[in-house]
Design an enzyme around this catalytic site. Structure first.
Site, PDB file in Angstrom:
ATOM      1  N   LYS A 154       0.156   2.600  -0.778  1.00 15.20           N
ATOM      2  CA  LYS A 154       0.060   2.903   0.510  1.00 15.20           C
ATOM      3  C   LYS A 154       0.973   3.902   0.448  1.00 15.20           C
ATOM      4  CE  LYS A 154       1.623   2.494   4.895  1.00 15.20           C
ATOM      5  NZ  LYS A 154       3.412   3.413   4.199  1.00 15.20           N
ATOM      6  N   ASP A 183      -2.472  -2.866   2.079  1.00 16.59           N
ATOM      7  CA  ASP A 183      -1.731  -2.615   3.022  1.00 16.59           C
ATOM      8  C   ASP A 183      -1.012  -4.140   3.057  1.00 16.59           C
ATOM      9  OD1 ASP A 183      -1.219  -2.618   5.928  1.00 16.59           O
ATOM     10  OD2 ASP A 183      -3.388  -1.290   5.976  1.00 16.59           O
ATOM     11  N   HIS A 184       0.292  -3.713   3.386  1.00 17.74           N
ATOM     12  CA  HIS A 184       1.190  -5.127   2.632  1.00 17.74           C
ATOM     13  C   HIS A 184       0.519  -5.956   4.083  1.00 17.74           C
ATOM     14  CE1 HIS A 184       4.288  -2.884   5.011  1.00 17.74           C
ATOM     15  NE2 HIS A 184       4.721  -4.438   5.202  1.00 17.74           N
ATOM     16  N   HIS A 246      -1.449   0.393   8.459  1.00 20.07           N
ATOM     17  CA  HIS A 246      -1.774  -0.801   9.706  1.00 20.07           C
ATOM     18  C   HIS A 246      -2.427  -1.091  10.738  1.00 20.07           C
ATOM     19  CE1 HIS A 246       1.421  -0.945   6.166  1.00 20.07           C
ATOM     20  NE2 HIS A 246       2.066  -0.696   6.173  1.00 20.07           N
ATOM     21  N   LYS A 351      12.376  -4.868  17.049  1.00 18.13           N
ATOM     22  CA  LYS A 351      11.640  -4.618  16.227  1.00 18.13           C
ATOM     23  C   LYS A 351      10.874  -6.069  16.850  1.00 18.13           C
ATOM     24  CE  LYS A 351      11.029  -6.389  11.455  1.00 18.13           C
ATOM     25  NZ  LYS A 351       9.888  -5.640  10.593  1.00 18.13           N
TER      26      LYS A 351
HETATM   27  C1  BG6 Z   1       5.792   0.315   5.424  1.00 15.83           C
HETATM   28  C2  BG6 Z   1       6.158   1.929   6.002  1.00 15.83           C
HETATM   29  O1  BG6 Z   1       4.445   0.971   5.357  1.00 15.83           O
HETATM   30  O2  BG6 Z   1       5.959  -0.109   5.959  1.00 15.83           O
HETATM   31  C3  BG6 Z   1       7.849   1.532   6.664  1.00 15.83           C
HETATM   32  O3  BG6 Z   1       6.757   3.060   4.810  1.00 15.83           O
HETATM   33  C4  BG6 Z   1       7.652   0.444   7.677  1.00 15.83           C
HETATM   34  O4  BG6 Z   1       7.743   2.892   7.163  1.00 15.83           O
HETATM   35  C5  BG6 Z   1       7.392  -0.538   7.368  1.00 15.83           C
HETATM   36  O5  BG6 Z   1       9.357   0.210   7.739  1.00 15.83           O
HETATM   37  C6  BG6 Z   1       7.090  -1.740   8.070  1.00 15.83           C
HETATM   38  O6  BG6 Z   1       6.749  -2.984   7.275  1.00 15.83           O
HETATM   39  P1  BG6 Z   1       7.526  -4.411   8.384  1.00 15.83           P
HETATM   40  O7  BG6 Z   1       6.633  -5.273   6.930  1.00 15.83           O
HETATM   41  O8  BG6 Z   1       8.875  -4.228   8.439  1.00 15.83           O
HETATM   42  O9  BG6 Z   1       6.863  -4.459   9.686  1.00 15.83           O
END
Ligand code: BG6
Length: 491
Positions: A154, A183-184, A246, A351
């Site tokens: 993405k 989309d991880h 996401h 976070k």
């Molecule tokens: C990514 C974004 O898809 O997801 C980043 O491009 C973001 O900007 C990241 O920091 C957040 O992923 P996670 O797994 O650390 O929450």
């Protein structure tokens, strides 16, 4: 994840010297390897522009595994793993590079003794997807639709129109069943668990509707800023980087109807239903439903932080949003009139990613005014906390009838099970040919459609108030007003 016997596979990574590869992809492959979840015969063909001797590239991977791998890197395990990595110098724009790659893959197939599967991973910016796909087509690199697959990172396109164009272009080279739009967030254990939680229990689902639920909140707050990705982020912004994918995908998991089965297309159909049901925000009402923010200077964990406009590769008068809060409604029987509040931002106080399902208050309280009741709330913590909490009222121990709110918690960490990284889950699914956790073309297009009016409005109207939140805060004041107007508040 199953224990299927996997075919011999060549995994070809475009952008293998990039950030994602070193932080996520190689660690994921390494951990899958340790768990015996990769095919018995496999190669990782790492493509990049830089000149690397094979061994130098392997050493580079090892250094980063030591930093980012979930499991320890021992000499013995590494020795077995490194022999599967081949560095191949490659120019994305040049046809001969693809013919040479084809010859290399043939050579590797010979060593397998069969034509292996080919899994192409495009770990590169969205602008290169079309050029790579075209070259793969002309050199017939992915000629076996049963064996060859492509994974695309993405953001998929940069708006609805470009996503449609990209889908059309990809369809000239690949069948939809070969395309894995990643989309991880969908690979995260806590996100996948939403399905198990909702549809594996009988107590929650009957309450999961507008009759009992007052509102839903989805927060994905990050402490990090744009790091070294300034030039990418400046063109992208939080709406495209996080909300379109996401956050809307998490919303789909919370709001979807029960699927008839776990078939990939059945689940994806139910998610598309949700995206279609989301009421589109009228172009002239964007500021009523959506708030944008950009961080200025501030302090996080006692450390001074630069403002976004002072970061590298960012315009000093940048209009790019690093924070979004939005309110969506769905026009369907289950969710009529229930606000879904979404919020995400960089350089926030902490976070924290979590979902809050706020139940409606009781219509009448049996207890005296001295015992105000707190409406029930279900909190699904996605990360870094990974738990599910149900908040409810109980009697305080003692002779009088005094009430207090308590929490019942299911904590993943208490289970002592090692949690795979999202990329491990998703890469294994792609190797197995399971599309469930990947986005289908119509899903991506609908998700773009949901944010189109917001995106256009923000592009056409410069945000005069930027920067409008301090690094280390919870976003601009308008985000609080968005929910307070409705008598709600961010949890
Ligand atoms: C990514 C974004 O898809 O997801 C980043 O491009 C973001 O900007 C990241 O920091 C957040 O992923 P996670 O797994 O650390 O929450």
């Amino acid at each position: 994840m199953s224990d299927k016997q996997l075919n011999a596979t060549n995994i070809i990574i475009f952008g293998a010297t990039g950030d994602l590869a070193k932080r996520k992809l190689f660690p994921a492959f390494y951990n899958l390897f340790l768990d015996g979840r990769l095919p018995e015969q496999f190669n990782i063909v790492a493509l990049g522009r830089s000149e690397y001797e094979n061994q130098n590239f392997r050493n580079y991977v090892k250094t980063h595994l030591e930093e980012f791998s979930r499991n320890k890197v021992t000499e013995e395990d590494w020795g077995h793993f490194e022999s599967h990595i081949t560095y191949f110098r490659h120019q994305l724009n040049e046809e001969p590079s693809y013919s040479a790659l084809d010859a290399k893959l043939d050579e590797l197939d010979k060593a397998f003794g069969v034509r292996g599967n080919r899994l192409f991973y495009l770990s590169i910016g969205p602008d290169f997807v079309s050029v790579i796909s075209n070259h793969i087509k002309t050199t017939a690199l992915a000629s076996d639709s049963d064996k060859d697959r492509i994974i695309i990172e993405k953001p998929f396109g940069h708006d609805k129109k470009s996503a449609i164009e990209l889908n059309q272009l990809l369809s000239q080279t690949f069948e939809e069943k070969q395309i894995y739009r990643i989309d991880h967030y969908l690979g995260k254990e806590t996100v996948q668990n939403i399905l198990a939680f909702r549809f594996g229990n009988s107590v929650f689902e009957p309450l999961w509707n507008q009759q009992y639920i007052e509102s839903v909140q989805i927060t994905v707050a990050e402490e990090v800023g744009v790091e070294s990705r300034g030039s990418f982020y400046e063109k992208t912004g939080a709406l495209r980087d996080m909300v379109q994918n996401h956050l809307l995908q998490i919303l789909c998991m919370v709001a979807m109807e029960p699927p008839a089965s776990l078939e990939a297309d059945e689940i994806r159909n139910r998610k598309v239903d949700v995206l279609k049901a989301i009421r589109r925000i009228p172009a002239d009402k964007v500021s009523h439903y959506a708030v944008r923010g950009q961080y200025g200077k501030g302090v996080i964990n006692g450390k001074e932080q630069k403002g976004y406009r002072e970061e590298e590769e960012i315009a000093p008068d940048s209009n790019t949003e690093t924070f979004v809060a939005a309110k969506f409604y769905m026009d369907n029987e289950r969710w009529q009139n229930v606000p879904f509040y979404l919020r995400t931002g960089k350089k926030m106080a902490e976070k924290q990613s979590y979902i809050v399902v706020q139940f409606k208050p009781l219509p009448h309280s049996t207890f005296s005014d001295a015992n105000p009741l707190k409406a029930n709330r279900l909190i699904i913590n996605i990360q870094p906390l990974m738990d599910i909490r149900l908040q409810f009222m109980t009697k305080k121990q003692g002779v009088s009838m005094e009430l207090r709110p308590v929490e019942m918690i299911f904590d993943y960490f208490a289970c002592k099970e090692d949690t795979p990284e999202a990329y491990e889950t998703l890469l294994q699914d792609a190797l197995e040919g399971d599309l469930t956790l990947f986005m289908r073309s119509d899903q991506v297009e609908e998700a773009w459609d949901v944010v189109t009016t917001i995106q256009e409005n923000w592009e056409n109207h410069k945000a005069e108030s930027f920067p409008n939140y301090e690094a280390g805060s919870w976003g601009p004041k308008e985000s609080f007003e968005l929910v307070e107007r409705q008598g709600h508040s961010w949890v």
